[in-house]
Design a protein around this motif. Structure first.
Motif, PDB file in Angstrom:
ATOM      1  N   PRO A   1       0.222  -1.204  -0.155  1.00  0.00           N
ATOM      2  CA  PRO A   1       0.163   0.173   0.230  1.00  0.00           C
ATOM      3  C   PRO A   1       0.590   1.258  -0.039  1.00  0.00           C
ATOM      4  O   PRO A   1       1.711   1.447   1.002  1.00  0.00           O
ATOM      5  N   LEU A   2       0.878   2.098  -0.990  1.00  0.00           N
ATOM      6  CA  LEU A   2       1.381   3.562  -0.945  1.00  0.00           C
ATOM      7  C   LEU A   2       1.021   3.910   0.194  1.00  0.00           C
ATOM      8  O   LEU A   2       2.451   4.609   0.452  1.00  0.00           O
TER       9      LEU A   2
ATOM     10  N   PRO B   1      -1.529   0.378 -14.205  1.00  0.00           N
ATOM     11  CA  PRO B   1      -1.611   0.661 -12.884  1.00  0.00           C
ATOM     12  C   PRO B   1      -2.614  -0.586 -12.116  1.00  0.00           C
ATOM     13  O   PRO B   1      -3.515  -0.782 -12.329  1.00  0.00           O
ATOM     14  N   ILE B   2      -1.836  -0.871 -11.151  1.00  0.00           N
ATOM     15  CA  ILE B   2      -2.902  -2.009  -9.796  1.00  0.00           C
ATOM     16  C   ILE B   2      -3.219  -1.044  -8.887  1.00  0.00           C
ATOM     17  O   ILE B   2      -1.551  -0.316  -8.389  1.00  0.00           O
ATOM     18  N   ARG B   3      -3.720  -1.774  -7.918  1.00  0.00           N
ATOM     19  CA  ARG B   3      -3.314  -1.760  -6.381  1.00  0.00           C
ATOM     20  C   ARG B   3      -2.185  -1.952  -5.879  1.00  0.00           C
ATOM     21  O   ARG B   3      -1.731  -3.608  -6.242  1.00  0.00           O
ATOM     22  N   TYR B   4      -0.976  -1.614  -4.355  1.00  0.00           N
ATOM     23  CA  TYR B   4       0.059  -1.674  -4.334  1.00  0.00           C
ATOM     24  C   TYR B   4       1.045  -2.174  -5.033  1.00  0.00           C
ATOM     25  O   TYR B   4       1.879  -2.239  -5.177  1.00  0.00           O
TER      26      TYR B   4
ATOM     27  N   THR C   1       3.014   0.768  -7.068  1.00  0.00           N
ATOM     28  CA  THR C   1       2.843   2.309  -7.482  1.00  0.00           C
ATOM     29  C   THR C   1       4.305   1.487  -7.302  1.00  0.00           C
ATOM     30  O   THR C   1       5.541   2.536  -8.796  1.00  0.00           O
TER      31      THR C   1
ATOM     32  N   SER D   1       5.323   0.100 -11.124  1.00  0.00           N
ATOM     33  CA  SER D   1       4.513   1.031 -12.250  1.00  0.00           C
ATOM     34  C   SER D   1       5.618   2.745 -12.879  1.00  0.00           C
ATOM     35  O   SER D   1       6.117   2.708 -13.124  1.00  0.00           O
TER      36      SER D   1
ATOM     37  N   PHE E   1      -3.448  -9.533  -7.602  1.00  0.00           N
ATOM     38  CA  PHE E   1      -2.856  -8.629  -7.593  1.00  0.00           C
ATOM     39  C   PHE E   1      -3.664  -7.788  -9.302  1.00  0.00           C
ATOM     40  O   PHE E   1      -3.792  -6.262  -9.631  1.00  0.00           O
TER      41      PHE E   1
END
Length: 199
Positions: free
Chosen positions: A70-71, A118-121, A123, A126, A167
């Motif tokens: 998580p960012l 982009p996907i969750r978690y 960053t 990417s 993911f």
């Protein structure tokens, strides 16, 4: 051709080996396995590797670590995992390989679909994959002696769904054998500065 595959023991690396070994001599390199070992994040180890191997016709990199999370909880150190390994590791290989490639030789690096999707978690993934693609586009216009450089951007692998599928809900996976064809196109083709998207 004499082709170095760095990351040869990984899922993509094995598939690329299977594809290219039908027609070429393959030198397998891993971080802890293969005919040769090297940590590509350490340019001194990369230089020592190529000093041992000598002149080659193509270099393929299918290795590189990334941190997913998580960012809101990301630390600079976790971003550095991908920057040190997948970005600078591949850049180190390209910097050294240009000295050992025969005229007209090629370098093929690896990014990934999350540079564009982009996907969750993801960053850090990417960011790192986009940087690899930027490096390839920039390097392509400066390489001398007819040397070429491209990057393959695969989607999630069918073989990796157990590990990474959570993911990539909604993404269409691709088998490693299909991804390997893009590396073949880079190595055995004529283009440079390309991002070969397998998705």
């Amino acid at each position: 051709m004499k082709i170095v595959i760095i990351g040869a023991s990984g899922t993509i690396g094995k598939a690329v080996n299977t594809e290219l070994a039908q027609r070429h001599e393959i030198i397998e390199v891993g971080s802890s396995s293969g005919a040769h070992q090297a940590d590509m994040s350490d340019i001194a180890q990369v230089r020592a590797l190529f000093q041992r191997i000598g002149k080659v016709d193509a270099v393929v990199v299918t290795a590189g670590k990334l941190h997913f999370g998580p960012l809101a909880e990301f630390t600079p150190e976790q971003f550095q995992v991908g920057l040190n390994s997948k970005l600078m590791g591949q850049v180190n290989v390209a910097l050294v390989a240009q000295e050992y490639l025969n005229d007209g030789g090629s370098i093929t690096l690896t990014s990934g679909i999350v540079a564009d999707q982009p996907i969750r978690y993801g960053t850090a993934a990417s960011m790192t994959n986009s940087a690899v693609e930027g490096f390839v586009r920039g390097a392509a216009v400066e390489l001398a002696r007819g040397l070429r450089i491209n990057v393959v951007s695969p989607t999630v692998l069918t073989e990796s769904l157990d590990a990474y599928g959570a993911f990539f809900h909604g993404f269409e996976p691709a088998p490693a054998s299909r991804v390997a064809l893009a590396y073949s196109r880079s190595v055995e083709g004529v283009q440079t500065g390309q991002v070969y998207k397998v998705w």
